[in-house]
Scaffold this motif. Sequence first.
Motif, PDB file in Angstrom:
ATOM      1  N   UNK A   1       7.909  -6.841  17.295  1.00  0.00           N
ATOM      2  CA  UNK A   1       6.819  -7.632  16.715  1.00  0.00           C
ATOM      3  C   UNK A   1       6.314  -8.685  17.696  1.00  0.00           C
ATOM      4  N   UNK A   2       7.208  -9.282  18.486  1.00  0.00           N
ATOM      5  CA  UNK A   2       6.789 -10.237  19.509  1.00  0.00           C
ATOM      6  C   UNK A   2       5.840  -9.581  20.509  1.00  0.00           C
ATOM      7  N   UNK A   3       6.169  -8.336  20.907  1.00  0.00           N
ATOM      8  CA  UNK A   3       5.316  -7.626  21.855  1.00  0.00           C
ATOM      9  C   UNK A   3       3.986  -7.237  21.224  1.00  0.00           C
ATOM     10  N   UNK A   4       4.037  -6.784  19.954  1.00  0.00           N
ATOM     11  CA  UNK A   4       2.820  -6.333  19.282  1.00  0.00           C
ATOM     12  C   UNK A   4       1.833  -7.468  19.067  1.00  0.00           C
ATOM     13  N   UNK A   5       2.361  -8.658  18.689  1.00  0.00           N
ATOM     14  CA  UNK A   5       1.473  -9.777  18.354  1.00  0.00           C
ATOM     15  C   UNK A   5       1.391 -10.834  19.463  1.00  0.00           C
ATOM     16  N   UNK A   6       2.097 -10.586  20.560  1.00  0.00           N
ATOM     17  CA  UNK A   6       2.068 -11.517  21.701  1.00  0.00           C
ATOM     18  C   UNK A   6       2.370 -12.947  21.250  1.00  0.00           C
ATOM     19  N   UNK A   7       3.505 -13.087  20.585  1.00  0.00           N
ATOM     20  CA  UNK A   7       3.875 -14.395  20.051  1.00  0.00           C
ATOM     21  C   UNK A   7       5.352 -14.651  20.286  1.00  0.00           C
ATOM     22  N   UNK A   8       5.804 -15.829  19.892  1.00  0.00           N
ATOM     23  CA  UNK A   8       7.190 -16.222  20.104  1.00  0.00           C
ATOM     24  C   UNK A   8       8.108 -15.634  19.032  1.00  0.00           C
ATOM     25  N   UNK A   9       9.394 -15.647  19.358  1.00  0.00           N
ATOM     26  CA  UNK A   9      10.391 -15.185  18.391  1.00  0.00           C
ATOM     27  C   UNK A   9      10.420 -16.088  17.160  1.00  0.00           C
ATOM     28  N   UNK A  10      10.192 -17.389  17.353  1.00  0.00           N
ATOM     29  CA  UNK A  10      10.183 -18.322  16.231  1.00  0.00           C
ATOM     30  C   UNK A  10       9.090 -17.957  15.229  1.00  0.00           C
ATOM     31  N   UNK A  11       7.930 -17.565  15.743  1.00  0.00           N
ATOM     32  CA  UNK A  11       6.814 -17.182  14.861  1.00  0.00           C
ATOM     33  C   UNK A  11       7.165 -15.931  14.063  1.00  0.00           C
ATOM     34  N   UNK A  12       7.729 -14.940  14.734  1.00  0.00           N
ATOM     35  CA  UNK A  12       8.121 -13.704  14.053  1.00  0.00           C
ATOM     36  C   UNK A  12       9.194 -13.996  13.012  1.00  0.00           C
ATOM     37  N   UNK A  13      10.177 -14.807  13.381  1.00  0.00           N
ATOM     38  CA  UNK A  13      11.263 -15.126  12.469  1.00  0.00           C
ATOM     39  C   UNK A  13      10.751 -15.831  11.219  1.00  0.00           C
ATOM     40  N   UNK A  14       9.780 -16.708  11.385  1.00  0.00           N
ATOM     41  CA  UNK A  14       9.212 -17.409  10.236  1.00  0.00           C
ATOM     42  C   UNK A  14       8.531 -16.439   9.278  1.00  0.00           C
ATOM     43  N   UNK A  15       7.790 -15.466   9.817  1.00  0.00           N
ATOM     44  CA  UNK A  15       7.121 -14.472   8.971  1.00  0.00           C
ATOM     45  C   UNK A  15       8.138 -13.620   8.221  1.00  0.00           C
ATOM     46  N   UNK A  16       9.178 -13.172   8.915  1.00  0.00           N
ATOM     47  CA  UNK A  16      10.193 -12.327   8.278  1.00  0.00           C
ATOM     48  C   UNK A  16      10.980 -13.107   7.236  1.00  0.00           C
TER      49      UNK A  16
ATOM     50  N   UNK B   1       0.817  -1.221   0.000  1.00  0.00           N
ATOM     51  CA  UNK B   1       0.000   0.000   0.000  1.00  0.00           C
ATOM     52  C   UNK B   1       0.849   1.269   0.000  1.00  0.00           C
ATOM     53  N   UNK B   2       2.144   1.102   0.136  1.00  0.00           N
ATOM     54  CA  UNK B   2       3.027   2.260   0.136  1.00  0.00           C
ATOM     55  C   UNK B   2       3.187   2.927   1.482  1.00  0.00           C
ATOM     56  N   UNK B   3       2.640   2.330   2.537  1.00  0.00           N
ATOM     57  CA  UNK B   3       2.789   2.918   3.863  1.00  0.00           C
ATOM     58  C   UNK B   3       4.249   2.853   4.328  1.00  0.00           C
ATOM     59  N   UNK B   4       4.924   1.797   3.934  1.00  0.00           N
ATOM     60  CA  UNK B   4       6.344   1.639   4.234  1.00  0.00           C
ATOM     61  C   UNK B   4       7.111   1.680   2.920  1.00  0.00           C
ATOM     62  N   UNK B   5       7.877   2.732   2.716  1.00  0.00           N
ATOM     63  CA  UNK B   5       8.615   2.919   1.467  1.00  0.00           C
ATOM     64  C   UNK B   5       9.892   2.085   1.470  1.00  0.00           C
ATOM     65  N   UNK B   6      10.514   1.884   0.284  1.00  0.00           N
ATOM     66  CA  UNK B   6      11.807   1.187   0.241  1.00  0.00           C
ATOM     67  C   UNK B   6      12.808   1.822   1.197  1.00  0.00           C
ATOM     68  N   UNK B   7      13.482   0.993   1.980  1.00  0.00           N
ATOM     69  CA  UNK B   7      14.439   1.476   2.958  1.00  0.00           C
ATOM     70  C   UNK B   7      13.863   1.665   4.343  1.00  0.00           C
ATOM     71  N   UNK B   8      12.532   1.627   4.464  1.00  0.00           N
ATOM     72  CA  UNK B   8      11.888   1.793   5.774  1.00  0.00           C
ATOM     73  C   UNK B   8      12.279   0.631   6.681  1.00  0.00           C
ATOM     74  N   UNK B   9      12.591   0.942   7.916  1.00  0.00           N
ATOM     75  CA  UNK B   9      12.980  -0.096   8.870  1.00  0.00           C
ATOM     76  C   UNK B   9      11.749  -0.801   9.417  1.00  0.00           C
ATOM     77  N   UNK B  10      11.730  -2.124   9.251  1.00  0.00           N
ATOM     78  CA  UNK B  10      10.645  -2.943   9.788  1.00  0.00           C
ATOM     79  C   UNK B  10      10.844  -3.061  11.307  1.00  0.00           C
ATOM     80  N   UNK B  11       9.770  -3.068  12.101  1.00  0.00           N
ATOM     81  CA  UNK B  11       9.942  -3.247  13.554  1.00  0.00           C
ATOM     82  C   UNK B  11      10.803  -4.466  13.864  1.00  0.00           C
ATOM     83  N   UNK B  12      11.557  -4.381  14.924  1.00  0.00           N
ATOM     84  CA  UNK B  12      12.461  -5.471  15.297  1.00  0.00           C
ATOM     85  C   UNK B  12      11.670  -6.706  15.707  1.00  0.00           C
ATOM     86  N   UNK B  13      12.373  -7.828  15.812  1.00  0.00           N
ATOM     87  CA  UNK B  13      11.723  -9.059  16.242  1.00  0.00           C
ATOM     88  C   UNK B  13      11.074  -8.885  17.612  1.00  0.00           C
ATOM     89  N   UNK B  14      11.783  -8.219  18.535  1.00  0.00           N
ATOM     90  CA  UNK B  14      11.232  -8.026  19.881  1.00  0.00           C
ATOM     91  C   UNK B  14       9.988  -7.131  19.841  1.00  0.00           C
TER      92      UNK B  14
END
Length: 234
Positions: A30-45, A15-28
């Motif tokens: 994303x873990x806090x935002x989605x209340x999930x494990x690091x393994x789950x976040x790592x698989x998505x990334x 959708x263009x909300x995050x332009x090329x070069x934009x930093x994606x939230x860190x694993x930690x």
Amino acid sequence: MHQRIRDDIQGRILRGEWAPGHRVPSEHELMAEYACSRMTVNKALTQLASAGLIERRRRAGSFVARPHPHLEQVALQIPDIEAQVTERGFAYRFELLQRQLRAPRAGQAEERALAEGGRVLALDSRHLADGRPFALEQRLIDPRAVPAAIEQDFAAQAPGSWLLRHVPWTRAEHRISAINADAAQARLLDVPEATACLVIERRTWRDDQPVTWVRQVFLGSFYDLVARFSPGLR
């Protein structure tokens, strides 16, 4: 959950909300935002990186991927790499690795052809787009044909761009081949050894006088050679 994380991030990118070069939230984060494990976040990334939507950089994090500075060149034209890169919206940079005004080396026919006056100007350099290397260049210039080149240090401007702007030519010859990058080339291109590369060798003349010889090594994924023709043309 990993599919939800992947879809959310993918949607923001598309959708263009995050332009090329934009930093994606860190694993930690994303873990806090989605209340999930690091393994789950790592698989998505990992899935997003495999799809080419993000780039994962060691110790730096994940970033929305930038398109490659992919060049398309008609095979029989002489390209201005700087102009082609900047036209695609990338920050072009040239690095001069070595400059020598010297005698031709024994057994090097291309050097002898450009050094009938006893010397040849030899330049080794690297082309970059947005700070990332994508081509290496070895160039020889005949000082008799281009005496003004001796006064140029080529510290900032690529010799190919300078020659196209200042030195007329009447004839050119291309040779196109493919190689796997050796250890030295891979180090300069910042890729694994044996990465596929496209090699273009070019000679130009002004009437019967040689002007320059160049050997350019491009990352194979960054460059196309295109020949356009129509019926009846040879």
